[in-house]
Design an enzyme around this catalytic site. Sequence first.
Site, PDB file in Angstrom:
ATOM      1  N   GLY A  48       0.966  -1.223   0.047  1.00  0.00           N
ATOM      2  CA  GLY A  48       0.109   0.126   0.033  1.00  0.00           C
ATOM      3  C   GLY A  48       0.978   1.303  -0.184  1.00  0.00           C
ATOM      4  O   GLY A  48       1.839   1.389   0.754  1.00  0.00           O
ATOM      5  N   ASN A  52       3.747   2.069   2.658  1.00  0.00           N
ATOM      6  CA  ASN A  52       5.159   1.979   1.889  1.00  0.00           C
ATOM      7  C   ASN A  52       6.016   2.920   2.414  1.00  0.00           C
ATOM      8  O   ASN A  52       7.101   2.910   2.703  1.00  0.00           O
ATOM      9  CB  ASN A  52       5.199   1.651   0.755  1.00  0.00           C
ATOM     10  CG  ASN A  52       4.667   0.039   0.255  1.00  0.00           C
ATOM     11  OD1 ASN A  52       4.628  -0.527   1.106  1.00  0.00           O
ATOM     12  ND2 ASN A  52       4.250  -0.157  -0.889  1.00  0.00           N
ATOM     13  N   PHE A 102      -3.298  -6.084  -3.247  1.00  0.00           N
ATOM     14  CA  PHE A 102      -2.723  -5.615  -4.322  1.00  0.00           C
ATOM     15  C   PHE A 102      -2.065  -6.833  -5.204  1.00  0.00           C
ATOM     16  O   PHE A 102      -1.396  -7.572  -4.597  1.00  0.00           O
ATOM     17  CB  PHE A 102      -1.521  -4.433  -4.425  1.00  0.00           C
ATOM     18  CG  PHE A 102      -0.639  -4.233  -5.513  1.00  0.00           C
ATOM     19  CD1 PHE A 102      -1.487  -3.798  -6.538  1.00  0.00           C
ATOM     20  CD2 PHE A 102       0.680  -4.621  -5.502  1.00  0.00           C
ATOM     21  CE1 PHE A 102      -0.551  -3.298  -7.695  1.00  0.00           C
ATOM     22  CE2 PHE A 102       1.393  -4.226  -6.386  1.00  0.00           C
ATOM     23  CZ  PHE A 102       0.662  -3.613  -7.765  1.00  0.00           C
ATOM     24  N   GLN A 172      -1.441   5.702  -9.242  1.00  0.00           N
ATOM     25  CA  GLN A 172      -2.262   4.574 -10.003  1.00  0.00           C
ATOM     26  C   GLN A 172      -3.645   5.158 -10.186  1.00  0.00           C
ATOM     27  O   GLN A 172      -4.393   4.671 -10.828  1.00  0.00           O
ATOM     28  CB  GLN A 172      -2.430   3.292  -8.922  1.00  0.00           C
ATOM     29  CG  GLN A 172      -0.967   2.609  -9.036  1.00  0.00           C
ATOM     30  CD  GLN A 172      -0.396   2.900  -7.519  1.00  0.00           C
ATOM     31  OE1 GLN A 172      -0.727   4.004  -7.044  1.00  0.00           O
ATOM     32  NE2 GLN A 172       0.280   1.855  -6.966  1.00  0.00           N
ATOM     33  N   GLN A 173      -4.062   5.974  -9.367  1.00  0.00           N
ATOM     34  CA  GLN A 173      -5.468   6.414  -9.510  1.00  0.00           C
ATOM     35  C   GLN A 173      -5.933   7.450 -10.465  1.00  0.00           C
ATOM     36  O   GLN A 173      -6.881   8.063 -10.822  1.00  0.00           O
ATOM     37  CB  GLN A 173      -6.152   7.162  -8.187  1.00  0.00           C
ATOM     38  CG  GLN A 173      -6.252   6.036  -7.224  1.00  0.00           C
ATOM     39  CD  GLN A 173      -7.326   5.086  -7.401  1.00  0.00           C
ATOM     40  OE1 GLN A 173      -7.542   4.721  -8.389  1.00  0.00           O
ATOM     41  NE2 GLN A 173      -8.094   4.685  -6.311  1.00  0.00           N
ATOM     42  N   ASN A 193       5.280   9.872 -12.106  1.00  0.00           N
ATOM     43  CA  ASN A 193       6.363   9.641 -13.161  1.00  0.00           C
ATOM     44  C   ASN A 193       6.174   9.955 -14.349  1.00  0.00           C
ATOM     45  O   ASN A 193       5.400  10.792 -14.696  1.00  0.00           O
ATOM     46  CB  ASN A 193       6.370   8.102 -12.988  1.00  0.00           C
ATOM     47  CG  ASN A 193       5.200   7.281 -13.746  1.00  0.00           C
ATOM     48  OD1 ASN A 193       4.606   7.759 -14.319  1.00  0.00           O
ATOM     49  ND2 ASN A 193       4.834   6.087 -13.221  1.00  0.00           N
ATOM     50  N   PRO A 224      15.213   4.610 -14.327  1.00  0.00           N
ATOM     51  CA  PRO A 224      16.821   4.694 -14.342  1.00  0.00           C
ATOM     52  C   PRO A 224      17.515   5.928 -14.540  1.00  0.00           C
ATOM     53  O   PRO A 224      18.703   5.956 -14.540  1.00  0.00           O
ATOM     54  CB  PRO A 224      17.239   3.476 -15.267  1.00  0.00           C
ATOM     55  CG  PRO A 224      16.036   3.213 -16.135  1.00  0.00           C
ATOM     56  CD  PRO A 224      14.831   3.696 -15.311  1.00  0.00           C
ATOM     57  N   ASP A 255       7.578   4.556  -4.141  1.00  0.00           N
ATOM     58  CA  ASP A 255       7.121   4.891  -2.760  1.00  0.00           C
ATOM     59  C   ASP A 255       8.532   4.950  -1.756  1.00  0.00           C
ATOM     60  O   ASP A 255       8.418   5.957  -1.086  1.00  0.00           O
ATOM     61  CB  ASP A 255       6.408   3.804  -2.005  1.00  0.00           C
ATOM     62  CG  ASP A 255       5.053   3.565  -2.737  1.00  0.00           C
ATOM     63  OD1 ASP A 255       4.400   4.400  -3.460  1.00  0.00           O
ATOM     64  OD2 ASP A 255       4.594   2.474  -2.830  1.00  0.00           O
TER      65      ASP A 255
END
Length: 321
Positions: A48, A52, A102, A172-173, A193, A224, A255
């Site tokens: 989660g 995390n 998850f 993610q949402q 990201n 990376p 996270d």
Amino acid sequence: MRIAVAGSIATDHLMSFPGRFADQLIPDQLHTVSLSFLVDELDIRRGGVAANICYGMGLLGQRPILVGAVGDDFADYRSWLERHGVDTSSVHVSELHHTARFLCTTDQDHNQIASFYAGAMSEARQIELQPIVDRVDGLDLVLIGADDPEGMIRHTEECRTRGIPFAADPSQQLARMDDVRELIDGAAYLFTNEYEKSLCEQKTGWSGEEVLSRVGVRVTTLGPKGVRIDRAGEPSLHVDAAPEVKKVEPTGVGDAFRAGFLTALSWGLSLERAAQTGNLLAAHALEVAGPQEYTLHGEHFVERFADAYGKDAAGEVAQHL
């Protein structure tokens, strides 16, 4: 700084597929995908995004305040987090649902296909921040991570109304939510990201410059390639990734970056040092299977920091560990 982290608290079921997803996808049949992957490994881990992040902050000596909703199966998980420095007193316990799950499959190229069952997370919308503020005598920052969508909106609106600085981290949402403007407008920090950065602009209808005009600091992780930090009217700052010893499993790497970044901010360090701290903590997370399986040893952490970013930078961090 007193930092609260709101978001999902979940159990992760992590599977490894010994092939490449790309080899199984037929471009002109993507509208009728029906695939099953025979996996070689299954790890069940604590996870989660909020938990995390708090775990990583706790390892660095902070006492982050976890905000989220769980089921009555949370007792062992709570003990684990408390042992690692996390304040779990403001976690809401559902009387109806289990803690979220998850499920994620990773291929040999570290691509991932995942599903998320909300469970008790759907009750995050019932959590009010003001009682937490009163309990800890004020909050300096609330990170609002992926969670129940209505809960994310409620926390964001409450932060604006009460004048509490917040960091937007929809991750993610983003794919599910349409009211993305409500999540990021006025944020002190915006975390995404590189793909989420573009999706954020698409969903808001704002250009990159317009987004920058509405947030304080925009932090874009580049895998990376490191991380880029943008502020309106300022040149972009790029910070290289920290070298990893080995790549094991990428779940929770973002996270861990946030945990290191927020912790360095709480130490009063610069954005560059914050990004470097986040990158190195992310490397630690990448080197193990599971988002809360890495450990830290102060002297070794400083040595790796010096190798990656120089002795002067490491010295600034070392005095806080």
